[in-house]
Design a protein around this motif. Structure first.
Motif, PDB file in Angstrom:
ATOM      1  N   THR A   1      11.292  45.969  37.313  1.00 20.53           N
ATOM      2  CA  THR A   1      12.267  45.698  36.267  1.00 20.53           C
ATOM      3  C   THR A   1      13.643  46.111  36.765  1.00 20.53           C
ATOM      4  N   GLY A   2      14.675  45.515  36.180  1.00 20.61           N
ATOM      5  CA  GLY A   2      16.051  45.803  36.586  1.00 20.61           C
ATOM      6  C   GLY A   2      16.921  44.582  36.393  1.00 20.61           C
ATOM      7  N   SER A   3      18.090  44.634  36.970  1.00 20.44           N
ATOM      8  CA  SER A   3      18.997  43.488  36.892  1.00 20.44           C
ATOM      9  C   SER A   3      18.416  42.320  37.692  1.00 20.44           C
ATOM     10  N   PRO A   4      18.883  41.095  37.443  1.00 21.27           N
ATOM     11  CA  PRO A   4      18.366  39.945  38.199  1.00 21.27           C
ATOM     12  C   PRO A   4      18.502  40.127  39.707  1.00 21.27           C
ATOM     13  N   GLN A   5      19.635  40.681  40.151  1.00 18.24           N
ATOM     14  CA  GLN A   5      19.815  40.904  41.579  1.00 18.24           C
ATOM     15  C   GLN A   5      18.821  41.933  42.106  1.00 18.24           C
ATOM     16  N   ALA A   6      18.614  43.007  41.330  1.00 15.29           N
ATOM     17  CA  ALA A   6      17.674  44.046  41.759  1.00 15.29           C
ATOM     18  C   ALA A   6      16.249  43.522  41.789  1.00 15.29           C
ATOM     19  N   VAL A   7      15.882  42.717  40.791  1.00 18.66           N
ATOM     20  CA  VAL A   7      14.529  42.155  40.752  1.00 18.66           C
ATOM     21  C   VAL A   7      14.304  41.237  41.940  1.00 18.66           C
ATOM     22  N   GLU A   8      15.295  40.439  42.268  1.00 18.30           N
ATOM     23  CA  GLU A   8      15.148  39.535  43.415  1.00 18.30           C
ATOM     24  C   GLU A   8      14.991  40.314  44.710  1.00 18.30           C
ATOM     25  N   ALA A   9      15.772  41.395  44.834  1.00 18.02           N
ATOM     26  CA  ALA A   9      15.645  42.233  46.034  1.00 18.02           C
ATOM     27  C   ALA A   9      14.279  42.904  46.098  1.00 18.02           C
ATOM     28  N   LEU A  10      13.769  43.323  44.936  1.00 17.44           N
ATOM     29  CA  LEU A  10      12.443  43.932  44.898  1.00 17.44           C
ATOM     30  C   LEU A  10      11.369  42.928  45.298  1.00 17.44           C
ATOM     31  N   ARG A  11      11.499  41.700  44.837  1.00 19.56           N
ATOM     32  CA  ARG A  11      10.525  40.669  45.203  1.00 19.56           C
ATOM     33  C   ARG A  11      10.527  40.418  46.709  1.00 19.56           C
ATOM     34  N   GLU A  12      11.701  40.465  47.316  1.00 20.47           N
ATOM     35  CA  GLU A  12      11.770  40.262  48.763  1.00 20.47           C
ATOM     36  C   GLU A  12      11.105  41.416  49.507  1.00 20.47           C
ATOM     37  N   ASN A  13      11.286  42.642  49.005  1.00 20.06           N
ATOM     38  CA  ASN A  13      10.652  43.798  49.646  1.00 20.06           C
ATOM     39  C   ASN A  13       9.134  43.769  49.504  1.00 20.06           C
ATOM     40  N   ALA A  14       8.676  43.245  48.375  1.00 25.84           N
ATOM     41  CA  ALA A  14       7.235  43.230  48.108  1.00 25.84           C
ATOM     42  C   ALA A  14       6.613  41.872  48.396  1.00 25.84           C
ATOM     43  N   ASP A  15       7.312  41.045  49.156  1.00 24.66           N
ATOM     44  CA  ASP A  15       6.790  39.720  49.476  1.00 24.66           C
ATOM     45  C   ASP A  15       5.682  39.833  50.528  1.00 24.66           C
TER      46      ASP A  15
ATOM     47  N   GLY B   1       4.851  50.859  39.313  1.00 24.20           N
ATOM     48  CA  GLY B   1       5.996  50.015  39.009  1.00 24.20           C
ATOM     49  C   GLY B   1       7.290  50.630  39.497  1.00 24.20           C
ATOM     50  N   LEU B   2       8.304  49.768  39.644  1.00 27.06           N
ATOM     51  CA  LEU B   2       9.630  50.184  40.099  1.00 27.06           C
ATOM     52  C   LEU B   2      10.666  49.707  39.094  1.00 27.06           C
ATOM     53  N   ALA B   3      11.573  50.616  38.742  1.00 30.69           N
ATOM     54  CA  ALA B   3      12.677  50.282  37.846  1.00 30.69           C
ATOM     55  C   ALA B   3      13.979  50.661  38.533  1.00 30.69           C
ATOM     56  N   VAL B   4      14.817  49.670  38.769  1.00 33.81           N
ATOM     57  CA  VAL B   4      16.109  49.893  39.428  1.00 33.81           C
ATOM     58  C   VAL B   4      17.190  49.905  38.358  1.00 33.81           C
ATOM     59  N   THR B   5      17.843  51.038  38.213  1.00 34.44           N
ATOM     60  CA  THR B   5      18.900  51.194  37.220  1.00 34.44           C
ATOM     61  C   THR B   5      20.170  51.687  37.915  1.00 34.44           C
TER      62      THR B   5
ATOM     63  N   SER C   1       0.135  56.070  47.303  1.00 33.55           N
ATOM     64  CA  SER C   1       0.870  56.443  48.521  1.00 33.55           C
ATOM     65  C   SER C   1       1.659  55.261  49.065  1.00 33.55           C
ATOM     66  N   ALA C   2       1.037  54.073  49.050  1.00 36.09           N
ATOM     67  CA  ALA C   2       1.746  52.880  49.523  1.00 36.09           C
ATOM     68  C   ALA C   2       2.936  52.560  48.628  1.00 36.09           C
ATOM     69  N   LEU C   3       2.785  52.781  47.328  1.00 31.29           N
ATOM     70  CA  LEU C   3       3.902  52.546  46.416  1.00 31.29           C
ATOM     71  C   LEU C   3       5.026  53.537  46.649  1.00 31.29           C
ATOM     72  N   ASN C   4       4.684  54.767  46.992  1.00 30.08           N
ATOM     73  CA  ASN C   4       5.723  55.742  47.324  1.00 30.08           C
ATOM     74  C   ASN C   4       6.538  55.289  48.522  1.00 30.08           C
ATOM     75  N   ALA C   5       5.858  54.754  49.537  1.00 30.21           N
ATOM     76  CA  ALA C   5       6.574  54.251  50.717  1.00 30.21           C
ATOM     77  C   ALA C   5       7.463  53.079  50.348  1.00 30.21           C
ATOM     78  N   LEU C   6       6.970  52.187  49.497  1.00 31.26           N
ATOM     79  CA  LEU C   6       7.776  51.055  49.051  1.00 31.26           C
ATOM     80  C   LEU C   6       8.989  51.533  48.264  1.00 31.26           C
ATOM     81  N   GLY C   7       8.807  52.530  47.401  1.00 28.97           N
ATOM     82  CA  GLY C   7       9.921  53.063  46.627  1.00 28.97           C
ATOM     83  C   GLY C   7      10.991  53.678  47.500  1.00 28.97           C
ATOM     84  N   GLU C   8      10.585  54.356  48.554  1.00 32.65           N
ATOM     85  CA  GLU C   8      11.560  54.945  49.468  1.00 32.65           C
ATOM     86  C   GLU C   8      12.389  53.876  50.167  1.00 32.65           C
ATOM     87  N   VAL C   9      11.757  52.763  50.525  1.00 32.53           N
ATOM     88  CA  VAL C   9      12.490  51.660  51.161  1.00 32.53           C
ATOM     89  C   VAL C   9      13.511  51.076  50.189  1.00 32.53           C
TER      90      VAL C   9
END
Length: 351
Positions: free
Chosen positions: A49-63, A90-94, A112-120
Motif C-alpha cells: 500500500t502507498g502512493s501510486p508511485q510507491a506501489v509501482e516501485a514495490l511491484r517492480e521490487n517484488a516482480d 505486507g509493506l506500507a510506504v508512507t 525473513s525473506a520479507l525483512n530482506a525485501l523491506g530493507e531493499v
C-alpha cells in the motif's frame, strides 16, 4: 524336483525384497532432498500500500515468482490481512518511512525473506524501516521449536493405533474394536499434545479447546486411514499408507518453514496429505484464532471419511466371508450326518 525349485523361488523373493527396499530408500531420499534443494519463497502472498508511485516501485521490487503481490488501500487493511492469515506480510510506504508487517508464526522463512525485501525498499526510498511482527511465536518459544516438534508425535499417533490395536485385536472380529480404540486414542492423545504445547512448553497461545479439536481431528484422520487400508489390503495397505505419510507427508508438511517455502507442486501435495493439513490446522488454531482453518479441516475430514469407508468395506467383506464359511460348514455337516433310523414301535410279537 522341488529341491531345485525352492532355491530358485527364494532367490526371486530375495531379489524382489532387495529391489523394493532400494526403491523405497531412493524415494525417501528424493522426497526429503528435492524439496529442500528447491526451497525458497514461492508465490508468497504479500500486501502493498502507498502512493501510486510507491506501489509501482514495490511491484517492480517484488516482480518474479517469489512473490504474489496484492494491493490494499490502507496500511490498516494490510495489517488486518496479515492477522487473518490471508497474506504472509505486507509493506506500507508512507511519508514517515516504510512499515513492514510480518507474521513469523505463519512462516518464519517467509518472514525473513520479507525483512530482506523491506530493507531493499527502505534503502531505495532512503528512509527508515519499521518492522511490526503481528503474529509472533510465544516469548517462551520464540523460534517455534515446539510447533515443529509436534508433527512427529501426531504422525506416529496415527501409526501406533494401527500397529498395536491390530496385534491385540486381530481379524474381522476385532475390526470395530480397533476403530473405537483408534478414535478414543486420538481424543486422549490429541488433548494431551495440545495441553503440552500450550501449558507445558508454552509454544502456542490460542484457544486450547479449538487447538485440541484440531489435533484430535488430524490424528483421527491418520489413524482411521491407516486402519482402513490395513483392514482392506492387509500389510500391503498399511505399508502403502505409512509410506505415503512418512515419505511424502512429513517432508512436504511445511510446518517448520511455512508452505510457501516449498516449490508450488510440492507444497500443494503436502497440504493435501494428513501431516501437512494437520500442521496448517495447528498453526491456524494456535496463532490465528482459527483463521484459515477451514481448508485443512476439510482435508482431514475427507481423509477420515475415506478411512471409515475402507473399514466399512472391509467389514462387509469379512461378514460375507464368514457367512460363506458358515454355509460351507453347514452343508458339509448335513452331507456327512448319519441317515435317520426307522421308527421302532413296541407291541406283541406274532408268530
Amino acid at each position: 524336483m522341488s529341491s531345485h525349485s525352492t532355491p530358485s523361488g527364494t532367490g526371486r523373493k530375495l531379489t524382489m525384497v532387495v529391489v523394493g527396499l532400494a526403491a523405497l530408500i531412493t524415494a525417501m531420499l528424493c522426497a526429503f532432498a528435492l524439496p529442500s534443494l528447491h526451497s525458497g519463497p514461492h508465490h508468497v502472498p504479500v500486501g502493498i500500500t502507498g502512493s501510486p508511485q510507491a506501489v509501482e516501485a514495490l511491484r517492480e521490487n517484488a516482480d518474479g515468482p517469489e512473490w504474489d503481490v496484492r494491493h490494499y488501500e490502507t496500511a490498516d487493511a494490510v495489517e488486518a490481512a496479515v492477522k487473518e492469515g490471508d497474506i504472509s506480510g505486507g509493506l506500507a510506504v508512507t511519508a514517515q518511512g516504510v512499515d513492514l508487517y510480518t507474521a513469523t508464526a505463519g512462516g518464519p522463512s517467509a518472514a525473513s525473506a520479507l525483512n530482506a525485501l523491506g530493507e531493499v525498499v527502505a534503502a531505495q526510498n532512503r528512509t527508515r524501516l519499521a518492522v511490526h511482527d503481528l503474529v509472533p511465536f510465544t516469548d517462551d518459544d520464540p523460534r517455534g521449536a515446539g510447533l515443529t516438534a509436534a508433527l512427529m508425535p501426531m504422525i506416529f499417533g496415527g501409526i501406533f493405533p494401527a500397529v498395536i490395536l491390530g496385534s491385540v485385536f486381530p481379524g474381522h472380529r476385532g475390526l470395530r474394536i480397533r476403530l473405537s480404540g483408534a478414535v478414543l486414542f486420538s481424543v486422549v492423545a490429541g488433548a494431551a499434545i495440545a495441553a503440552v504445547l500450550q501449558f507445558g512448553t508454552h509454544s502456542i497461545d490460542g484457544n486450547y479447546g479449538l487447538t485440541a479439536l484440531g489435533v484430535i481431528l488430524g490424528m483421527t484422520a491418520l489413524s482411521t486411514t491407516l486402519l482402513g487400508l490395513q483392514a482392506l489390503l492387509g500389510i500391503t495397505g498399511f505399508a502403502l499408507g505409512s509410506t505415503l505419510v512418512m515419505l511424502l507427508g512429513n517432508p512436504l508438511s511445511g510446518l517448520a518453514t511455512g508452505p510457501h517455502w516449498l516449490p508450488d507442486g510440492w507444497a500443494a501435495i503436502g497440504q493435501l496429505l494428513p501431516p501437512g493439513a494437520s500442521g496448517s490446522l495447528l498453526r491456524a488454531n494456535g496463532f490465528f484464532d482459527g483463521a484459515g482453518a477451514g481448508f485443512p479441516a476439510l482435508v482431514l475430514t475427507v481423509w477420515a471419511v475415506f478411512g471409515c469407508a475402507f473399514i466399512l468395506v472391509a467389514d462387509r467383506r469379512g461378514r460375507r466371508s464368514r457367512g460363506s464359511r458358515s454355509e460351507i460348514v453347514a452343508t458339509s455337516y448335513s452331507s456327512t450326518a448319519p441317515a435317520s433310523r426307522p421308527e421302532v414301535t413296541s407291541g406283541p410279537i406274532r408268530g
